[in-house]
Design an enzyme around this catalytic site. Structure first.
Site, PDB file in Angstrom:
ATOM      1  N   CYS A 158       1.062  -1.215  -0.099  1.00 53.29           N
ATOM      2  CA  CYS A 158      -0.074  -0.010   0.056  1.00 53.29           C
ATOM      3  C   CYS A 158       0.872   1.254  -0.161  1.00 53.29           C
ATOM      4  O   CYS A 158       0.501   2.327  -0.688  1.00 53.29           O
ATOM      5  CB  CYS A 158      -1.028  -0.153   1.212  1.00 53.29           C
ATOM      6  SG  CYS A 158      -0.285  -0.217   2.717  1.00 53.29           S
ATOM      7  N   HIS A 251      -2.803   6.889   3.073  1.00 58.35           N
ATOM      8  CA  HIS A 251      -1.337   6.957   3.250  1.00 58.35           C
ATOM      9  C   HIS A 251      -0.773   8.232   2.285  1.00 58.35           C
ATOM     10  O   HIS A 251      -1.076   8.482   1.185  1.00 58.35           O
ATOM     11  CB  HIS A 251      -0.394   5.804   2.684  1.00 58.35           C
ATOM     12  CG  HIS A 251      -0.683   4.691   3.538  1.00 58.35           C
ATOM     13  ND1 HIS A 251      -1.288   4.647   4.741  1.00 58.35           N
ATOM     14  CD2 HIS A 251      -0.366   3.244   3.452  1.00 58.35           C
ATOM     15  CE1 HIS A 251      -1.298   3.357   5.266  1.00 58.35           C
ATOM     16  NE2 HIS A 251      -0.719   2.646   4.374  1.00 58.35           N
TER      17      HIS A 251
END
Length: 359
Positions: A158, A251
């Site tokens: 990710c 993120h």
């Protein structure tokens, strides 16, 4: 497009739950099997999850009373019920590798969210807008596994899906080095603030194994297929630091980049704005209409404001400017459990189906 029967291996965890939500009304995929560990086997999905449902939307009604199967012991039964499986298990890496190969060797394709097979040379690790051609290694993988239909395809970590999409349209400028500092949401650890109160008002400057993945996986994605293997790109050089921050989802990466072929800042932004790939050309159900968004505002992108852009499948970029040590610096954001995890897995499966690999 035909309808495919799919299974979710690891259905009770956070990413498995996200798969369940994304697949509830999917136009191509119908969930026909749910599996987890021996501990959950025999229970309904509702019973197995209990009070650990972590999504903001409710558990899909059609799945509530589905009986959880044992991912290992019930493998043959599961394979008979599905056309392929999504795999998002919380197991030791070697056990995960063995589990995924077990399904592939049973002629059941595996779309994996796990890291265990990511660096295997004949396993494609796909961001479908960036390296769809890496599916060319699947015939070689099938030969190694002794299968006609079964194979494993994996989704990358990710963290890199914040900055790899932003760097890719610039690679032909001869990018030489990258520094990326990632600020990663707690859902990346499968946690919420309720289950991880230690993260409130806190930053943890270490995420086990994350910096190695963040530095190595882009080189495979930017590599090429040769003689049945993916050969890593030799450049650019990447160094990273990965921090856990008190954010629920999304993120962020602060990126510093040096390159040899100089172009104006405005041209870099245009490259991002105009970039698209095979998912957009094919009109895949989970594909964002626009993959990369550039924000002119000085205080964007922000996690709360921008992580859900294009149903969480777009990547946001901002604050592009010259740097005194590198050539330029900028900030990127992606939704870590959508584009970065289950959503990216569903998009990858859609691409593999559109190209006939699941038939």
């Amino acid at each position: 497009m035909k309808n495919y029967r799919v299974g979710i291996i690891g259905a009770t965890g956070m990413v498995g739950q996200r798969f369940a939500v994304l697949l509830e009304n999917h136009p191509w995929f119908t969930v026909t099997a749910l599996a987890a560990s021996e501990r959950s086997a025999g229970k309904t999905y509702r019973e197995a999850v209990g009070n650990r449902w972590l999504m903001t939307s409710p558990m899909p009604k059609p799945m509530e009373n589905m009986i959880i199967m044992d991912a290992e012991k019930d493998k043959d039964r599961i394979v008979g019920m599905v056309d392929f499986v999504f795999c998002a298990v919380n197991m030791e890496k070697q056990k995960t590798r063995e589990l995924e190969e077990m399904y592939a060797k049973a002629e059941c394709p595996v779309v994996s969210n796990n890291s265990a097979n990511r660096l295997v040379p004949d396993v494609p690790m796909l961001i479908p807008e960036i390296n769809p051609g890496h599916t060319d290694v699947i015939p070689a993988q099938r030969k190694r596994l002794g299968t006609k239909r079964g194979f494993i395809a994996v989704k990358p970590n990710c963290s890199i899906q914040t900055y790899v999409p932003a760097v890719t349209p610039l690679l032909d400028l001869n990018v030489t080095k990258i520094l990326a500092c990632t600020y990663q949401a707690i859902s990346g650890a499968g946690k919420t603030f309720e289950t991880w109160p230690e993260m409130i008002d806190n930053v943890i400057p270490f995420i086990g194994g994350e910096e190695g993945k963040s530095e190595n996986e882009p080189m495979k994605i930017w590599g090429h297929v040769e003689n049945g293997s993916i050969v890593n790109a030799p450049t650019p050089n990447i160094t990273t630091q990965c921090l856990r921050v008190p954010v629920s989802d999304g993120h962020t990466a602060a990126v510093f980049l040096s390159y040899e072929k100089k172009i104006p800042i405005d041209e870099m932004i245009q490259r991002w704005e105009n970039f698209s790939g095979e998912p957009q050309k094919l009109g895949l159900p989970s594909a964002p209409k626009k993959f990369l968004y550039y924000f002119q505002e000085e205080d964007r992108p922000q996690s709360r404001l921008d992580r859900n852009l294009e149903n969480g499948m777009a990547v946001s970029i901002g604050r592009l400017r010259p740097d005194s040590q590198y050539d330029v610096k900028f900030v990127c954001l992606s939704h870590n459990t959508l584009r970065g995890a289950a959503g990216g897995g569903v998009l990858m499966a859609e691409y593999l189906c559109a190209k006939g690999f699941m038939d």
